[in-house]
Design an enzyme around this catalytic site. Structure first.
Site, PDB file in Angstrom:
ATOM      1  N   ASN A  10       0.976  -1.221   0.060  1.00  0.00           N
ATOM      2  CA  ASN A  10       0.044  -0.083  -0.049  1.00  0.00           C
ATOM      3  C   ASN A  10       0.887   1.329  -0.045  1.00  0.00           C
ATOM      4  OD1 ASN A  10      -1.695   2.148   0.489  1.00  0.00           O
ATOM      5  ND2 ASN A  10      -2.275   1.344   2.759  1.00  0.00           N
ATOM      6  N   TRP A  11       1.011   1.828  -1.101  1.00  0.00           N
ATOM      7  CA  TRP A  11       2.053   3.049  -1.253  1.00  0.00           C
ATOM      8  C   TRP A  11       1.434   4.405  -0.609  1.00  0.00           C
ATOM      9  CZ3 TRP A  11       5.086   3.360  -6.461  1.00  0.00           C
ATOM     10  CH2 TRP A  11       5.976   2.331  -6.491  1.00  0.00           C
ATOM     11  N   LYS A  12       0.087   4.358  -0.417  1.00  0.00           N
ATOM     12  CA  LYS A  12      -0.335   5.344   0.201  1.00  0.00           C
ATOM     13  C   LYS A  12      -0.276   6.660  -0.491  1.00  0.00           C
ATOM     14  CE  LYS A  12       0.069   3.276   4.695  1.00  0.00           C
ATOM     15  NZ  LYS A  12      -0.127   3.288   6.361  1.00  0.00           N
ATOM     16  N   HIS A  94      -9.565   1.221   5.218  1.00  0.00           N
ATOM     17  CA  HIS A  94      -8.214   1.517   5.876  1.00  0.00           C
ATOM     18  C   HIS A  94      -8.411   2.471   7.076  1.00  0.00           C
ATOM     19  CE1 HIS A  94      -4.372   2.532   6.574  1.00  0.00           C
ATOM     20  NE2 HIS A  94      -3.811   1.609   6.175  1.00  0.00           N
ATOM     21  N   GLU A  96      -6.799   4.946   7.880  1.00  0.00           N
ATOM     22  CA  GLU A  96      -6.523   6.437   7.650  1.00  0.00           C
ATOM     23  C   GLU A  96      -7.956   6.957   6.980  1.00  0.00           C
ATOM     24  OE1 GLU A  96      -2.612   5.755   5.725  1.00  0.00           O
ATOM     25  OE2 GLU A  96      -1.926   5.184   7.560  1.00  0.00           O
ATOM     26  N   GLU A 164      -5.401  -4.725  10.813  1.00  0.00           N
ATOM     27  CA  GLU A 164      -4.302  -3.736  10.882  1.00  0.00           C
ATOM     28  C   GLU A 164      -4.816  -2.793  12.439  1.00  0.00           C
ATOM     29  OE1 GLU A 164      -2.478  -2.678   7.092  1.00  0.00           O
ATOM     30  OE2 GLU A 164      -4.263  -1.349   7.045  1.00  0.00           O
ATOM     31  N   GLY A 170       2.519   2.135  10.571  1.00  0.00           N
ATOM     32  CA  GLY A 170       3.506   3.259  10.411  1.00  0.00           C
ATOM     33  C   GLY A 170       4.204   3.808  11.857  1.00  0.00           C
ATOM     34  N   SER A 210       3.378  -2.102  10.284  1.00  0.00           N
ATOM     35  CA  SER A 210       4.710  -2.284  10.277  1.00  0.00           C
ATOM     36  C   SER A 210       5.413  -3.571   9.943  1.00  0.00           C
ATOM     37  CB  SER A 210       5.076  -1.783  11.926  1.00  0.00           C
ATOM     38  OG  SER A 210       4.765  -0.295  12.333  1.00  0.00           O
ATOM     39  N   GLY A 231       2.884  -1.082   4.218  1.00  0.00           N
ATOM     40  CA  GLY A 231       2.741   0.224   3.853  1.00  0.00           C
ATOM     41  C   GLY A 231       4.237   0.637   3.732  1.00  0.00           C
ATOM     42  N   GLY A 232       4.983   1.390   4.645  1.00  0.00           N
ATOM     43  CA  GLY A 232       6.289   1.792   4.460  1.00  0.00           C
ATOM     44  C   GLY A 232       7.298   0.936   3.658  1.00  0.00           C
TER      45      GLY A 232
END
Ligand code: PGA
Length: 248
Positions: A10-12, A94, A96, A164, A170, A210, A231-232
């Site tokens: 997930n590149w956000k 998600h 966010e 999640e 993150g 993470s 993600g990251g």
């Protein structure tokens, strides 16, 4: 029940055309992966990435969709548009989106229905906040989210669930193996009781929060963990490739 592992990135809100070589590095490093590989870039890159990945075992997905197929919704994208651009999956609910855009379970359910209507697979995200975990209500919160966010008619062909924990996203902190194990078992039992054992056992359950090269193998070894939503660590091809290897 054997389920194919899924390594989903997930590149956000990250990624310009200059980052397309990262995708090529993932493609080159995984000519015939055992695990399924998915990257969900920002919508601006979906068409270009879907084109680059067309002949390779790597799918492209979106990070959100509108519940309606079209109309006066300035700035929004429908599931049909995302499919048209080359997406095969869409992440919905998600944390966010839930936190920053006021999405509630009913919104997530409507978006999941929209994804299915357009022929997209939905990755439905659920997860408790830190306060909810500290209060001992994580299992109840996630059970309620799961129940209300997923429409009737779920099958493994069109639904993936991602657990999640909000406090792990993150932050570099991950849920303990025991907590992930407990949560994923509970989600499996819930899906089996709603869909029947056969269908419920086939739905893939991802862990997100993470996930990185150093913890992926341990997390993916948990019985009801069928991959990760990353993600990251999905932004750097070398890290994501290491995570794919852990899922393979
Ligand atoms: P993270 O994000 O891997 O950077 O924690 C996961 C996610 O939000 O899907």
């Amino acid at each position: 029940m054997s389920r194919r592992m899924l390594a989903a990135g997930n590149w956000k809100m990250n990624g310009l055309n200059a980052q397309l070589p990262e995708l090529l590095s993932v493609i080159e490093a995984n000519p015939s992966p055992t695990a399924e590989i998915l990257i969900c870039p920002p919508a601006t890159l979906i068409a270009a990435m879907a084109e680059l990945a067309r002949d390779f075992p790597l799918s492209i997905g979106a990070q959100d969709c509108h519940a309606e197929s079209g109309g006066a919704h300035t700035g929004d994208l429908s599931a049909e548009m995302l499919r048209d651009a080359g997406a095969a999956y869409v992440i919905v609910g998600h944390s966010e989106r839930r936190a920053n855009h006021g999405e509630v379970d009913q919104t997530v359910r409507a978006k999941t229905e929209a994804a299915w209507r357009a022929g997209l697979k939905a990755i439905v995200c659920v997860g408790e906040t830190e306060a909810e975990r500290d209060a001992g209500s994580a299992l109840d919160i996630v059970a309620a989210q799961l129940s209300a966010s997923i429409p009737d008619g779920a099958t493994e062909d069109r639904l993936v669930v991602a657990y999640e924990p909000v406090w792990a996203i993150g932050t570099g902190r991950t849920a303990s193996t025991a907590d992930i194990d407990q949560m994923h078992d509970a989600m499996r039992v819930q899906l089996c009781s709603r869909l029947g054992t056969e269908a419920g056992s086939r739905i893939r359950l991802l862990y997100g929060g993470s996930v990185k090269p150093s913890n992926a193998a341990e997390i993916f070894a948990i019985g009801n963990v069928d991959g990760g939503l990353v993600g990251g660590a999905s932004l750097k091809a070398s890290d994501f490739n290491a995570i794919i290897s852990a899922a393979d």
